[in-house]
Scaffold this active site. Sequence first.
Site, PDB file in Angstrom:
ATOM      1  N   GLY B 112       0.816  -1.198   0.000  1.00  0.00           N
ATOM      2  CA  GLY B 112       0.000   0.000   0.000  1.00  0.00           C
ATOM      3  C   GLY B 112       0.851   1.249   0.000  1.00  0.00           C
ATOM      4  N   GLU B 113       0.204   2.362  -0.249  1.00  0.00           N
ATOM      5  CA  GLU B 113       0.934   3.617  -0.298  1.00  0.00           C
ATOM      6  C   GLU B 113       0.157   4.694   0.441  1.00  0.00           C
ATOM      7  OE1 GLU B 113       2.429   4.330  -4.127  1.00  0.00           O
ATOM      8  OE2 GLU B 113       3.748   5.959  -3.465  1.00  0.00           O
ATOM      9  N   ALA B 117       4.419   7.448   3.291  1.00  0.00           N
ATOM     10  CA  ALA B 117       5.123   6.175   3.363  1.00  0.00           C
ATOM     11  C   ALA B 117       4.573   5.172   2.347  1.00  0.00           C
ATOM     12  CB  ALA B 117       5.000   5.592   4.762  1.00  0.00           C
ATOM     13  N   THR B 118       5.435   4.256   1.960  1.00  0.00           N
ATOM     14  CA  THR B 118       5.017   3.145   1.122  1.00  0.00           C
ATOM     15  C   THR B 118       5.349   1.866   1.875  1.00  0.00           C
ATOM     16  OG1 THR B 118       5.772   4.463  -0.729  1.00  0.00           O
ATOM     17  CG2 THR B 118       5.144   2.205  -1.211  1.00  0.00           C
ATOM     18  N   ASP B 226      -6.313   6.053  17.547  1.00  0.00           N
ATOM     19  CA  ASP B 226      -6.902   5.721  16.248  1.00  0.00           C
ATOM     20  C   ASP B 226      -7.254   4.242  16.193  1.00  0.00           C
ATOM     21  OD1 ASP B 226      -7.847   6.271  13.731  1.00  0.00           O
ATOM     22  OD2 ASP B 226      -5.900   6.041  12.755  1.00  0.00           O
TER      23      ASP B 226
END
Lengths: 361, 435
Positions: B112-113, B117-118, B226
């Site tokens: 994911g991206e 960040a990736t 979160d």
Amino acid sequence: MSVLSDSGFEEDFHSPSPSSTLRLISRLQVDAEKYPLLADWQLHLDYDETCFTIQKHSEKQFLTRNCLAQQPQVNAEARCKLVSWLIAVHRHFKLSFESCCLAVNIMDRFLGTTAVASDCFQLLGVTSLLIASKQVEVCFPRIRQLLSLCSGAFSREQLCNLECLVLLRLGFRLAAPTLAFFLHHYVLMVCHSLRQDPSLYSRLPQEVSTNHDKTQDSLQDSLGQSQELSTNCQSSQDLSSHPGPQQSQTKESGDGTNNVQHLVLAERCRCLARRICELSLADYAFNHYPPSVTAQSAVRLALELLGVGHPPPQVCVPLEGPHLALWEVRDSERELVQGCTENLRLLVSLNQAALQALVDL
Amino acid sequence: MDRNILKYLAPNSLGLPSLHPEARPEAAEDGGQSPTQQYYRSKHQLRRFSMEDMTKRMSLPMDIRLPPEFLKKLQAESPEPCKPLSRMSRRASLSDIGFGKLETYVKLGKLGEGTYATVFKGRSKLTENLVALKEIRLEHEEGAPCTAIREVSLLKNLKHANIVTLHDIIHTDRCLTLVFEYLDSDLKQYLDNCGNLMSMHNVKIFMFQLLRGLAYCHKRKILHRDLKPQNLLINDKGELKLADFGLARAKSVPTKTYSNEVVTLWYRPPDVLLGSTEYSTPIDMWGVGCILFEMATGRPMFPGSTVKEELHLVFRLLGSPTEDTWVGITSNEEFRSYLFPQYRPQPLINHVPRLDTEGIDLLTALLLYESRNRISAEASLTHPYFRPLGESILTLPDTSSVFSLKEVQLQKDPGHRSSVFPQTGRGKNRRQSIF
């Protein structure tokens, strides 16, 4: 007085009926933002004790004693200047005391790993403050603002490079227990003690006149010379400035108002102790002490200056839980705390002008 | 000497005269009056030190954690395992092994991206374990991203079986790569996968693990802020781990106001929805209640898309708040401005029929309006709801999984298709959540 009316204190001082006590309590909740201690007070202290133990334990990994020992150019005097400046800068940006303490800790630990030239010491200061506020604050200062405080001596690239270097040298170990944390903890304990035993402060008026030590006398001498007050202390000043007769009146009136009195006193203790902590932060001599010791000593000294001495032994006994620890220092630490308190007393007497306004009743 | 000194040859060196005028009160002056400074300065000037000292101090290694099995291997290979290593040689051996080096990890594919960040799935050449590689770009307008700074610094202090492990940190030019343990699934995906019909026994075990990890954080005054099913990672053994601490921070000074824009709406407590910025560990507990509901029913509890709708859903189910249930609410301007109708609280059992009496009791204690009355994570662990899991689960060491106890075992979820756990590599719609 008008400030008092805004917060709902004044009228309740005069009308201590059960219904007004109720109203007072709900007002206190509304006022939570104005009185930070009060806000904490209302949260249950579920984790306070455990958290304190954990932080106390982990502070050993973040000590900065002798951090200047290997520095070729930066010395205690330069550090003192820079930290004093950082304290002013953190106020300027309205950052928490936590950020300020963490910044100094980050800076000191970096100084322990890397030699820094005097001409980029200031850059290290603002970089540490940036990293600390990124860790702690919701909104941190912009790099542009920080650079402009250094009047363009450094470039953005230099700051970013140093930021990376600091993070790597410290291995991202930034969660250091700070002076601010311990200060907060001990002030809450004071709050506890005062609430449980109102006699501690009902004795106050007499003791204030009889219990002067040298430091306080000299503080009294320079009464009124300094107008300096941190913004945080403003509210408690307003509260504490109301005249004596009214105070004694509140003492006799029910629980609701006692509630306020102990908070007012604890709040003043907080302001004064915080100011003492700030002074100690800038003084390299206090790197010798772990933050928990300095914070505890600062709170003790603040109580003393405010005329609340140690409680008599019989007062200690019925109190259960965390607040006991403030008065009963563990043997292993007793000397350290005593030494630190004496050094703080000296520091305070050298800087009395700045503190006077916080001590005056 | 100069080679080793951090030096930018800037003008305006020794003095620090350039502070904004109004930001300069007493500090500089009272700073000059240290009682002990004189002593330190004179002592300092006598001090001489060698070049060697300096080089040594500059090469302190980064704090790197080795997995225990690896340490064993190391010791086995070393001819004199008991001989203490000097700092320099230990550093050399760690980096020889490959820690702190990007070459040590093989990228297997992008998971994911995010904005900064990736995330890649990867494998460690050292241990053959799967890892999640989170690449963070450090070059930003404002320097290193604060989320990365917080996540790394907080996770380094958290060592717990129910918190995702940060194995390694690799710094390459302009990029920071965090190496996390890889967990195949998350709670959201797990629920999807079992047709939103979980075994109630498994709900209990997941719930316990969630609370166990959270209590560990809260004791350190770290809020997650979160919590949501996507942030609860689950591996093939059923171990649940909290992830994504980018929004968390050490809650050292609760007087500090936090942004009230951090928690995903569905799991956000009503006090925060109404603009409270003074929050503490109870803000996480509301979300825990919502997650318990979601596991037990298979659907989100309050799936509002706006603040108003979110509050409306809450009040419709739990009843409109009154001075009895929430002191001060009737004078809350924001609350009054919404003009919600008056609702009576509905019995929760009607909405979560599969949850037993103790479970309902716990749920009720989590979903209280008055945040300071909500049950804490630590206290929840001893709630009667968890009694069937036994006594010894309460005394497990922090780093032991609950499944290290024989008596704790997952059951087959009734709604589950095919195998008990999702297999790796289904890849495409995988929701990697450690952003």
